[in-house]
Write a protein that holds these residues in place. Structure first.
Motif, PDB file in Angstrom:
ATOM      1  N   GLY A   1       0.826  -1.193   0.000  1.00 18.78           N
ATOM      2  CA  GLY A   1       0.000   0.000   0.000  1.00 18.78           C
ATOM      3  C   GLY A   1       0.861   1.244   0.000  1.00 18.78           C
ATOM      4  N   LEU A   2       0.221   2.392   0.044  1.00 20.10           N
ATOM      5  CA  LEU A   2       0.927   3.679   0.093  1.00 20.10           C
ATOM      6  C   LEU A   2       1.219   3.985   1.554  1.00 20.10           C
ATOM      7  CD1 LEU A   2       1.985   6.089  -1.532  1.00 20.10           C
ATOM      8  CD2 LEU A   2      -0.268   7.153  -1.246  1.00 20.10           C
ATOM      9  N   ILE A   3       2.428   3.657   1.995  1.00 19.48           N
ATOM     10  CA  ILE A   3       2.751   3.713   3.421  1.00 19.48           C
ATOM     11  C   ILE A   3       3.971   4.588   3.683  1.00 19.48           C
ATOM     12  CG2 ILE A   3       1.698   1.495   3.961  1.00 19.48           C
ATOM     13  CD1 ILE A   3       4.456   0.223   3.795  1.00 19.48           C
ATOM     14  N   LEU A   4       3.926   5.316   4.796  1.00 20.26           N
ATOM     15  CA  LEU A   4       5.097   6.030   5.300  1.00 20.26           C
ATOM     16  C   LEU A   4       5.689   5.142   6.388  1.00 20.26           C
ATOM     17  CD1 LEU A   4       5.330   9.818   6.179  1.00 20.26           C
ATOM     18  CD2 LEU A   4       6.711   8.059   7.268  1.00 20.26           C
ATOM     19  N   HIS A   5       6.756   4.411   6.043  1.00 18.34           N
ATOM     20  CA  HIS A   5       7.273   3.358   6.902  1.00 18.34           C
ATOM     21  C   HIS A   5       8.600   3.684   7.560  1.00 18.34           C
ATOM     22  CE1 HIS A   5       9.999   2.643   3.607  1.00 18.34           C
ATOM     23  NE2 HIS A   5       8.973   2.454   2.787  1.00 18.34           N
ATOM     24  N   SER A   6       9.305   4.702   7.086  1.00 20.23           N
ATOM     25  CA  SER A   6      10.597   5.056   7.676  1.00 20.23           C
ATOM     26  C   SER A   6      10.563   6.497   8.145  1.00 20.23           C
ATOM     27  CB  SER A   6      11.733   4.870   6.661  1.00 20.23           C
ATOM     28  OG  SER A   6      11.948   3.518   6.367  1.00 20.23           O
ATOM     29  N   LEU A   7      10.940   6.695   9.396  1.00 19.26           N
ATOM     30  CA  LEU A   7      11.008   8.023  10.001  1.00 19.26           C
ATOM     31  C   LEU A   7      12.402   8.190  10.595  1.00 19.26           C
ATOM     32  CD1 LEU A   7       7.643   8.403  11.954  1.00 19.26           C
ATOM     33  CD2 LEU A   7       8.564  10.059  10.338  1.00 19.26           C
ATOM     34  N   VAL A   8      13.166   9.129  10.078  1.00 19.09           N
ATOM     35  CA  VAL A   8      14.511   9.384  10.581  1.00 19.09           C
ATOM     36  C   VAL A   8      14.567  10.825  11.062  1.00 19.09           C
ATOM     37  CG1 VAL A   8      16.963   9.496  10.011  1.00 19.09           C
ATOM     38  CG2 VAL A   8      15.540   7.671   9.043  1.00 19.09           C
ATOM     39  N   LEU A   9      14.766  11.014  12.359  1.00 19.27           N
ATOM     40  CA  LEU A   9      14.825  12.343  12.968  1.00 19.27           C
ATOM     41  C   LEU A   9      16.280  12.690  13.256  1.00 19.27           C
ATOM     42  CD1 LEU A   9      11.899  12.025  15.543  1.00 19.27           C
ATOM     43  CD2 LEU A   9      11.799  12.519  13.093  1.00 19.27           C
ATOM     44  N   ASP A  10      16.702  13.864  12.834  1.00 19.37           N
ATOM     45  CA  ASP A  10      18.072  14.301  13.081  1.00 19.37           C
ATOM     46  C   ASP A  10      18.231  14.610  14.570  1.00 19.37           C
ATOM     47  OD1 ASP A  10      20.510  15.756  13.269  1.00 19.37           O
ATOM     48  OD2 ASP A  10      20.349  16.287  11.157  1.00 19.37           O
ATOM     49  N   PRO A  11      19.126  13.913  15.271  1.00 20.15           N
ATOM     50  CA  PRO A  11      19.269  14.155  16.712  1.00 20.15           C
ATOM     51  C   PRO A  11      19.919  15.487  17.051  1.00 20.15           C
ATOM     52  CG  PRO A  11      20.938  12.608  15.968  1.00 20.15           C
ATOM     53  CD  PRO A  11      20.027  12.849  14.791  1.00 20.15           C
ATOM     54  N   ARG A  12      20.521  16.151  16.050  1.00 21.50           N
ATOM     55  CA  ARG A  12      21.243  17.398  16.308  1.00 21.50           C
ATOM     56  C   ARG A  12      20.461  18.635  15.914  1.00 21.50           C
ATOM     57  NH1 ARG A  12      23.872  13.586  13.938  1.00 21.50           N
ATOM     58  NH2 ARG A  12      23.463  14.500  11.882  1.00 21.50           N
ATOM     59  N   ASP A  13      19.437  18.455  15.081  1.00 16.15           N
ATOM     60  CA  ASP A  13      18.693  19.602  14.547  1.00 16.15           C
ATOM     61  C   ASP A  13      17.211  19.253  14.568  1.00 16.15           C
ATOM     62  OD1 ASP A  13      17.436  21.573  13.006  1.00 16.15           O
ATOM     63  OD2 ASP A  13      19.149  21.788  11.652  1.00 16.15           O
ATOM     64  N   GLU A  14      16.445  19.898  15.427  1.00 17.40           N
ATOM     65  CA  GLU A  14      15.039  19.554  15.605  1.00 17.40           C
ATOM     66  C   GLU A  14      14.192  19.867  14.378  1.00 17.40           C
ATOM     67  OE1 GLU A  14      13.011  20.612  19.108  1.00 17.40           O
ATOM     68  OE2 GLU A  14      14.670  20.121  20.450  1.00 17.40           O
ATOM     69  N   GLY A  15      14.707  20.647  13.467  1.00 12.26           N
ATOM     70  CA  GLY A  15      13.929  20.955  12.275  1.00 12.26           C
ATOM     71  C   GLY A  15      14.042  19.915  11.180  1.00 12.26           C
ATOM     72  N   LYS A  16      15.038  19.025  11.283  1.00 13.62           N
ATOM     73  CA  LYS A  16      15.335  18.121  10.176  1.00 13.62           C
ATOM     74  C   LYS A  16      14.786  16.723  10.409  1.00 13.62           C
ATOM     75  CE  LYS A  16      19.586  20.381   8.562  1.00 13.62           C
ATOM     76  NZ  LYS A  16      21.030  20.189   8.297  1.00 13.62           N
ATOM     77  N   MET A  17      14.194  16.167   9.365  1.00 14.02           N
ATOM     78  CA  MET A  17      13.811  14.759   9.375  1.00 14.02           C
ATOM     79  C   MET A  17      13.704  14.265   7.938  1.00 14.02           C
ATOM     80  SD  MET A  17       9.754  14.628  10.391  1.00 14.02           S
ATOM     81  CE  MET A  17       9.862  15.886  11.674  1.00 14.02           C
ATOM     82  N   TRP A  18      13.769  12.956   7.810  1.00 12.58           N
ATOM     83  CA  TRP A  18      13.618  12.281   6.525  1.00 12.58           C
ATOM     84  C   TRP A  18      12.524  11.228   6.671  1.00 12.58           C
ATOM     85  CZ3 TRP A  18      17.990  13.757   8.865  1.00 12.58           C
ATOM     86  CH2 TRP A  18      18.952  14.486   8.135  1.00 12.58           C
ATOM     87  N   VAL A  19      11.770  10.994   5.611  1.00 15.18           N
ATOM     88  CA  VAL A  19      10.769   9.941   5.613  1.00 15.18           C
ATOM     89  C   VAL A  19      10.960   9.088   4.367  1.00 15.18           C
ATOM     90  CG1 VAL A  19       9.099  11.308   6.929  1.00 15.18           C
ATOM     91  CG2 VAL A  19       8.997  11.315   4.419  1.00 15.18           C
TER      92      VAL A  19
END
Length: 360
Positions: free
Chosen positions: A143-161
């Protein structure tokens, strides 16, 4: 003070916890928890020990469960886990991640939600679905899923999905705006000449390396990749692997060059370990070379797969490595993959494995 290691296991029929002392020689299994809901991802806050479990399906609906006593008791909430009226309903929570008091949930159909009250209520991070590419996102096999969440531990504004099958997206402003980060990753299933699109790749798993390098690793439907610049450019690191296809990846807790994979035999050849002989593949040089780790793993008639979130490491020294199979077996290594033991069997299909180290 006694140090314990918990392997947090999500399955098709509830969550389980495998517990051991720091030596990781003997394991005790507890569960199932969460009233046998389908659990796609079980994580823990390492600072508080709170465990969160995300799951559901079209019958149960989506929810995030929570335990503040290492699994003895649980509550759950789905307050706010919904799109606007008239939009396609959310079927399930697929991924969880936490950072500095905020909890994030990736859902199906692909979208992102945030909770600032420890999972009691949720708000839609609308910026991702406002990306102009959204009408062209296509579902992968699950299905159309958001399965990976990567949060930058050094910068609260940054993340990847990571979204199947839309690719990797990045935000530097806490979800207000997003950019695709797929340059260098293939989409072999597209027509010839369109194999490197801006978006539309079927990413399977996205993890961040340890340290401050900004390095990311990605297992894709069409290859294995490394990025040393936060996903702006990706390079193939699949040479030396038995297959370019697989789902999980797990980063070493201290060494950015060390990564663990469990390749499968291909997308149309059964999706089990190559030659039905189980092996975890490890690189110690950022994917330039690979070695197969087999000691203690079945070397015949192993027709299992390992799903995208069903592999993890712990933070002990030496690091522990864990994976769970589609046939319900949980394997653990206390020596960075050199040798393996099966610590649980006959569980429902294992969908995720994460770890928590606690001091009593």
């Amino acid at each position: 003070m006694v140090r314990k290691v918990l392997a947090l296991v999500g399955t098709r029929k509830g969550a389980f916890i495998a517990e051991s002392e720091a030596g990781r020689g003997q394991w005790e299994l507890r569960g199932p928890y969460c009233e046998t809901w389908p659990m796609n991802h079980v994580i823990a806050d390492p600072d508080t020990g709170t465990i969160y479990a995300g799951g559901g399906n079209e019958w149960f609906g989506p929810a995030v469960w929570k335990s503040t006593d290492l699994g003895k008791t649980w509550t759950h909430s789905s307050e706010g886990l919904a799109y606007r009226e008239g939009e396609e309903p959310i079927k399930a929570v697929w991924s969880l991640a936490q950072r500095n008091g905020s909890l994030y949930a990736g859902v199906q159909p692909a979208g992102l939600f945030r909770s600032d009250d420890k999972g009691q209520s949720w708000q839609h991070v609308e910026g991702l679905q406002k990306h102009p590419s959204r009408p062209d996102w296509s579902p992968g096999g699950a299905g159309l899923i958001l399965h990976s969440l990567v949060l930058d531990p050094r910068d609260e504004g940054k993340m990847w999905v990571g979204i199947s099958a839309a690719g990797v997206f990045h935000t530097a402003d806490n979800g207000e705006t997003w950019q695709p980060r797929n340059t260098g990753t293939r989409a072999d299933f597209l027509p010839e000449g369109q194999n490197y699109p801006e978006f539309g790749q079927c990413v399977h798993c996205l993890v961040m390396a340890s340290g401050d390098s900004g390095r990311l690793y990605q297992q894709n439907h069409c290859g294995m990749y490394r990025s040393d610049d936060g996903g702006k450019e990706w390079v193939s690191i699949e040479a030396g692997l038995p297959s370019s296809f697989g789902f999980p990846a797990a980063a070493h807790p201290r060494d950015a060059d060390t990564l663990y994979l469990l390749p499968l035999n291909g997308d149309s050849a059964g999706r089990f370990v190559p030659e039905a002989k189980a092996a975890v593949w490890r690189t110690r040089d950022g994917g330039r070379t690979w070695e197969a780790l087999r000691e203690g793993l079945p070397q015949e008639n192993a027709y299992f797969g390992v799903l995208r979130q069903a592999m993890a490491t712990d933070r002990l020294e030496p690091a522990g490595v864990y994976f769970g199979t589609s046939s319900g077996a949980l394997f653990a290594s206390a020596d960075e993959g050199e040798s393996w033991n099966c610590v649980a069997q006959y569980l429902p299909t294992i969908t995720s494995v994460e770890t928590l180290v606690v001091d009593d």
